[in-house]
Each structure stands twice: as C-alpha cells, then as structure tokens.
Motif scaffolding. Structure first.
Motif, PDB file in Angstrom:
ATOM      1  N   LEU A   1       0.825  -1.210   0.000  1.00 49.68           N
ATOM      2  CA  LEU A   1       0.000   0.000   0.000  1.00 49.68           C
ATOM      3  C   LEU A   1       0.860   1.261   0.000  1.00 49.68           C
ATOM      4  N   ALA A   2       1.936   1.228   0.781  1.00 51.74           N
ATOM      5  CA  ALA A   2       2.818   2.394   0.857  1.00 51.74           C
ATOM      6  C   ALA A   2       3.465   2.676  -0.493  1.00 51.74           C
ATOM      7  N   ALA A   3       4.007   1.627  -1.118  1.00 52.15           N
ATOM      8  CA  ALA A   3       4.656   1.807  -2.420  1.00 52.15           C
ATOM      9  C   ALA A   3       3.650   2.229  -3.482  1.00 52.15           C
ATOM     10  N   GLY A   4       2.478   1.592  -3.468  1.00 49.24           N
ATOM     11  CA  GLY A   4       1.461   1.916  -4.461  1.00 49.24           C
ATOM     12  C   GLY A   4       0.953   3.338  -4.339  1.00 49.24           C
ATOM     13  N   SER A   5       0.668   3.762  -3.114  1.00 49.99           N
ATOM     14  CA  SER A   5       0.158   5.125  -2.914  1.00 49.99           C
ATOM     15  C   SER A   5       1.220   6.159  -3.261  1.00 49.99           C
ATOM     16  N   PHE A   6       2.472   5.868  -2.905  1.00 45.53           N
ATOM     17  CA  PHE A   6       3.554   6.807  -3.215  1.00 45.53           C
ATOM     18  C   PHE A   6       3.709   6.981  -4.724  1.00 45.53           C
ATOM     19  N   MET A   7       3.750   5.856  -5.443  1.00 44.57           N
ATOM     20  CA  MET A   7       3.915   5.933  -6.898  1.00 44.57           C
ATOM     21  C   MET A   7       2.721   6.609  -7.560  1.00 44.57           C
TER      22      MET A   7
ATOM     23  N   GLY B   1       5.908  15.645  -0.694  1.00 45.97           N
ATOM     24  CA  GLY B   1       5.695  15.604   0.750  1.00 45.97           C
ATOM     25  C   GLY B   1       4.417  14.862   1.110  1.00 45.97           C
ATOM     26  N   VAL B   2       3.357  15.114   0.346  1.00 46.67           N
ATOM     27  CA  VAL B   2       2.092  14.419   0.584  1.00 46.67           C
ATOM     28  C   VAL B   2       2.249  12.929   0.287  1.00 46.67           C
ATOM     29  N   ALA B   3       2.982  12.620  -0.784  1.00 46.59           N
ATOM     30  CA  ALA B   3       3.200  11.219  -1.147  1.00 46.59           C
ATOM     31  C   ALA B   3       3.926  10.474  -0.030  1.00 46.59           C
ATOM     32  N   ILE B   4       4.935  11.110   0.543  1.00 49.21           N
ATOM     33  CA  ILE B   4       5.688  10.478   1.633  1.00 49.21           C
ATOM     34  C   ILE B   4       4.800  10.302   2.861  1.00 49.21           C
ATOM     35  N   LEU B   5       3.991  11.314   3.171  1.00 52.89           N
ATOM     36  CA  LEU B   5       3.106  11.242   4.334  1.00 52.89           C
ATOM     37  C   LEU B   5       2.085  10.116   4.179  1.00 52.89           C
ATOM     38  N   VAL B   6       1.473  10.031   3.000  1.00 52.02           N
ATOM     39  CA  VAL B   6       0.485   8.979   2.752  1.00 52.02           C
ATOM     40  C   VAL B   6       1.148   7.602   2.807  1.00 52.02           C
ATOM     41  N   ALA B   7       2.352   7.506   2.241  1.00 49.55           N
ATOM     42  CA  ALA B   7       3.074   6.230   2.260  1.00 49.55           C
ATOM     43  C   ALA B   7       3.377   5.803   3.696  1.00 49.55           C
ATOM     44  N   MET B   8       3.780   6.752   4.528  1.00 52.68           N
ATOM     45  CA  MET B   8       4.076   6.431   5.924  1.00 52.68           C
ATOM     46  C   MET B   8       2.825   5.958   6.660  1.00 52.68           C
ATOM     47  N   LEU B   9       1.697   6.613   6.382  1.00 51.66           N
ATOM     48  CA  LEU B   9       0.439   6.193   7.010  1.00 51.66           C
ATOM     49  C   LEU B   9       0.061   4.778   6.577  1.00 51.66           C
ATOM     50  N   CYS B  10       0.224   4.499   5.287  1.00 48.17           N
ATOM     51  CA  CYS B  10      -0.086   3.157   4.781  1.00 48.17           C
ATOM     52  C   CYS B  10       0.852   2.114   5.368  1.00 48.17           C
ATOM     53  N   LEU B  11       2.055   2.538   5.703  1.00 40.71           N
ATOM     54  CA  LEU B  11       3.041   1.620   6.271  1.00 40.71           C
ATOM     55  C   LEU B  11       2.700   1.258   7.712  1.00 40.71           C
TER      56      LEU B  11
END
Length: 202
Positions: free
Chosen positions: A26-32, A42-52
């Motif tokens: 989920l983290a990789a998918g949302s980031f990409m 910055g938003v991509a990293i934040l969302v990825a961290m939340l998914c992680l």
C-alpha cells in the motif's frame, strides 16, 4: 481454564503476518500513484508512511496476541485461545518462532516473550511431542518438522523483496527532489530480502 506456571508468549496468525507486506504494498502503491500524477512529494511520503503503519496497527491492536501457554502431554493449552492438541498438527517449525500448521485451521506462530522462555517452550514442546508420537500407532503419519530458512520459498520471497527494495531506492533517488529517507527504507527492505535469500537452515 488458565494454565498455571505457563510461558508468556505472543500468538500470531497469517493475518498478522500479511499485515506487514500489505503495508509495504500500500505504501509503495500510494507513493507511486501520487508522484506519477505529479502530486506533492511531501504528501506522497506522508500517505506512504500512514499506509506503512496502519495495517499492522489495526491487525495487532484489533487482534491481541498476548497469551500464556502450557505444554501438556497431548498438546498446548493457551490462556486466551483454544487448546491445540498434537493430533491436529500436520507439521511444525522453529525458525523464528514455534509454527503450528493445522489443516483446515489457522496456522499459529507462537513467539516467546524472551530467550529463556523460548528455550523452555521449544524444549518442552519437542519433548512432549516426541513422547506423544512414540505412543501413537505405527500406522499413524508422523508430524513433520519443516524449515523456512534455506528453502526455495524463502529464497524466492527474499529475491522479490530485494527487487522491490531496489525499485524503491531507484524511484526515491530519481525524484525531482530525491528522498534519502525513502531510499533508506528501500535499502532496509533489500537487506531483509538478502537475509532471507541467503538464510541457512539451523
């Protein structure tokens, strides 16, 4: 019935295990997805961290794992779940934890609270199971001991994790603003993959 003088353990199922790779996916998918759609890094990293964080948090908080177990002559008795008699088992392993495979039922991973408890759990389990199996009819199929590290499955999973880690590192470093933090996460994942790929049976 709560066992007395039991061993403090955590008991996991496949759902707990799947929470971790699901979080990475989920983290990789949302980031990409965000980056490829030219969204803020910055938003991509934040969302990825939340998914992680969220899938493991939900799995472990929603389904508590702490238990107390006692090894009996015919199986294991847990304080917060059903007992596991030896005649339910088809195989078992002790790579990182005591793995109990039961056909048609959830596979359990029993992890002791500390090294001393782990030694006691594995020693008592091994002795009790060996004694129980000697008492079974000769026609009974023995309960197999399996190993994860050193197997083809471990090597394949390790190779996949290495590939994902490298992909994560490359993408992180090729961004308009390279993310060292995300590259470090990819490197850490790759290291886990190497350990699994080169792991040997103990």
């Amino acid at each position: 019935m709560t066992p007395r003088e039991g061993i403090q353990v955590s008991v996991y199922t496949r759902w707990h295990q799947l929470a971790v790779p699901l979080a990475f996916a989920l983290a990789a998918g949302s980031f990409m997805f965000i980056v490829l759609n030219r969204g803020p890094v910055g938003v991509a990293i934040l969302v990825a961290m939340l998914c992680l964080v969220l899938p493991p948090l939900l799995a472990f908080q929603g389904f508590p794992t702490r238990n107390e177990v006692m090894v009996l002559p015919d199986g294991l008795m847990f304080s917060r779940r059903d007992a596991v008699p030896f005649d339910e088992l088809s195989s078992w392993g002790t790579d990182d934890y005591l793995k109990l495979v039961r056909p048609g039922r959830a596979t359990l991973m029993v992890s002791a609270a500390d090294l001393q408890s782990r030694d006691r759990l594995l020693r008592e389990f091994d002795q009790a199971l060996a004694t129980w199996q000697r008492q079974q009819p000769a026609v009974s199929e023995p309960i197999r001991r399996t190993h994860f590290y050193g197997s083809a499955r471990a090597a394949a999973i390790g190779a996949v994790i290495i590939g994902l880690g490298v992909l994560c590192m490359v993408m992180a470093l090729r961004l308009r603003e390279p993310s060292i933090e995300l590259a470090a996460v990819g490197a850490l994942g790759g290291l886990v993959g190497v350990i699994m790929l080169l792991g040997r049976r103990v």
